[in-house]
Enzyme design. Structure first.
Site, PDB file in Angstrom:
ATOM      1  N   ASP A 142       0.837  -1.202   0.000  1.00 19.42           N
ATOM      2  CA  ASP A 142       0.000   0.000   0.000  1.00 19.42           C
ATOM      3  C   ASP A 142       0.876   1.259   0.000  1.00 19.42           C
ATOM      4  O   ASP A 142       1.960   1.259  -0.590  1.00 19.42           O
ATOM      5  CB  ASP A 142      -0.932  -0.047   1.224  1.00 19.42           C
ATOM      6  CG  ASP A 142      -2.265   0.614   0.969  1.00 19.42           C
ATOM      7  OD1 ASP A 142      -2.302   1.840   0.809  1.00 19.42           O
ATOM      8  OD2 ASP A 142      -3.292  -0.100   0.942  1.00 19.42           O
ATOM      9  N   HIS A 182      -3.665   5.997   3.581  1.00 20.77           N
ATOM     10  CA  HIS A 182      -4.394   4.815   3.123  1.00 20.77           C
ATOM     11  C   HIS A 182      -3.837   3.521   3.717  1.00 20.77           C
ATOM     12  O   HIS A 182      -4.572   2.704   4.282  1.00 20.77           O
ATOM     13  CB  HIS A 182      -4.356   4.768   1.599  1.00 20.77           C
ATOM     14  CG  HIS A 182      -5.277   3.792   0.975  1.00 20.77           C
ATOM     15  ND1 HIS A 182      -4.908   2.503   0.671  1.00 20.77           N
ATOM     16  CD2 HIS A 182      -6.562   3.907   0.583  1.00 20.77           C
ATOM     17  CE1 HIS A 182      -5.920   1.865   0.120  1.00 20.77           C
ATOM     18  NE2 HIS A 182      -6.942   2.696   0.043  1.00 20.77           N
ATOM     19  N   SER A 373     -11.269  -0.868  -0.559  1.00 21.49           N
ATOM     20  CA  SER A 373      -9.959  -0.856   0.109  1.00 21.49           C
ATOM     21  C   SER A 373     -10.085  -1.185   1.582  1.00 21.49           C
ATOM     22  O   SER A 373      -9.160  -1.714   2.188  1.00 21.49           O
ATOM     23  CB  SER A 373      -9.311   0.529  -0.022  1.00 21.49           C
ATOM     24  OG  SER A 373      -8.833   0.752  -1.312  1.00 21.49           O
TER      25      SER A 373
END
Length: 441
Positions: A142, A182, A373
């Site tokens: 990620d 994220h 996600s």
């Protein structure tokens, strides 16, 4: 420009021969993956692509560009191109957590009462049996993880972490989160520690490896993802989560000469990771798209100027549509498919919570985010629990258990998009994952 080169026969001699052909055509090998017969190459010569394609076809199976803009990163160089408008493959921010941590039962972390997602997949019940095996590590492939976040720092393994965002060359430095939260949010869903602070992950005792493949502009180019996948394979990290699609194409088409080489290289990489014992979970995507019936794409390429194009089912959302990857759709607290979630009969494997998920965030904070996600790391967490319960299981065996233990969920009445049976359909695949079943031997 940057290119992927696939050799026809995977062996040392063919790789060395391919390297000589690359040099003769005016290219420089940046990274080699001899195990899968793939080279990452850069060249400033405009004739490089045509020259290599017209050369020794007995050695070079395929070659294609990895992006539609020139390479600008180099060791030690910064990045700064703004993320293009509409570049929404990563999660939407739903807002800062504003709840007042209260009402936690003895043994709970303060924000656990607000984790409806863990309750929906029975993670809270699983934790009464085990928080997972500390010998199991999950790679968060990620945007990096905030290294000093109080809910994560005890579980991060720096020696298994890597930065892949400089031309796809693995670097032991720079794996921490920089401009994007994220990866930090995804990591918390998997393994936020049970430590009296914040939230608790699906598998709070397992370890985390930060495998950074998102650059500071928000792009995940093929050479970054290839580096991350091969890192997990070489290190034999048993579980990996991939909450992204590979730029610059939302769908990479196997019937197009410039895109097929990336499809093939990534197929080889994930097959190698599977062979090395890595089980991969990936987000289905946030375009409310039927992945089983493709028709058009107007979002690609996202690193230059998108064009309207007609696509077919040879065009894949990578990595989520690769053969050995668990494809995860997102549901809300009522177990309905989230409005943004991609779907598709025969494509979706399982479903998990992905709407307003509370997890860790940069700045030592917690945040509510939505997206597939956010769904995929729930599945990675359950796979980590399964690996702890079945330490000798292969990736195929772990996926079979995951699907068999998932709770069947029928299609909603009257929604023609959801085809299939209650046991396997376009919205839920084999069902909603169940953490409690994962920890029962």
């Amino acid at each position: 420009m940057s290119y992927i080169v696939n050799v026809r026969t995977v062996n040392h001699g063919q790789i060395k021969k391919a390297e000589r052909l690359v040099a003769a055509a005016g290219g420089t090998v940046v990274q080699r993956y001899e195990e899968i017969g793939v080279l990452v190459v850069q060249s400033t010569r405009s004739s490089f692509l045509s020259s290599l394609r017209s050369g020794d076809k007995g050695t070079i199976a395929s070659v294609g560009p990895t992006r539609t803009v020139p390479v600008k990163e180099a060791p030690g160089a910064g990045v700064g191109r703004p993320v293009p408008p509409g570049h929404r493959k990563l999660a939407d921010v739903e807002g800062t957590y504003t709840g007042t941590p209260s009402g936690a039962a003895p043994g709970q972390d303060p924000m656990e009462p607000d984790q409806w997602n863990n309750r929906l997949i029975n993670a809270d019940k699983a934790h009464q049996i085990t928080d997972g095996d500390r010998k199991v590590t999950v790679a968060i492939v990620d945007s990096g993880i905030e290294a000093d976040h109080p809910d994560l720092k005890a579980n991060i393994v720096p020696s298994l972490s890597v930065n892949c965002t400089v031309s796809g060359v693995p670097d032991s430095a720079g794996w921490e989160a920089t401009t994007s939260s994220h990866g930090t949010h995804v990591a918390g869903t998997v393994a936020a520690a049970r430590n009296g602070v914040g939230i608790v992950g699906v598998a709070p005792a397992v370890k985390l490896a930060s495998v950074k493949v998102v650059n500071d502009d928000g792009f995940i180019y093929p050479e970054y993802a290839l580096c991350g996948t091969m890192w997990t394979a070489r290190k034999q990290i048993p579980v990996a989560n991939h909450s992204y699609y590979i730029d610059p194409f939302q769908f990479w088409c196997g019937d197009q000469v410039d895109q097929a080489p990336v499809v093939e290289a990534m197929r080889r990489a994930y097959a190698f990771a599977d062979k090395r014992g890595v089980v991969n979970a990936a987000a289905a995507g946030n375009s409310a798209y039927d992945l089983a019936n493709k028709g058009t794409d107007d979002t690609s390429p996202n690193d230059s100027t998108p064009i309207q194009r007609t696509i077919n089912n040879s065009c894949l959302d990578i990595p989520t549509e690769l053969p050995v990857v668990v494809t995860v759709s997102a549901i809300d607290s009522a177990s309905a498919l989230a409005s943004f979630s991609n779907y598709g009969e025969g494509v979706i494997d399982v479903a998990a919570p992905g709407r307003r998920i509370l997890s860790t965030y940069m700045g030592q904070r917690w945040m509510l985010l939505s997206g597939t996600s956010m769904a995929s790391p729930h599945v990675a967490g359950v796979l980590a629990l399964l690996k702890g319960t079945h330490p000798n299981a292969t990736p195929q065996q772990l996926v079979a258990l995951l699907k068999a233990q998932a709770t069947d969920h029928a299609c909603p009445a009257g929604d023609a998009r959801c085809t299939g049976t209650p046991a396997n359909n376009a919205f839920y695949g084999d069902g909603i994952v169940d953490a409690l079943k994962a920890v029962k031997r």
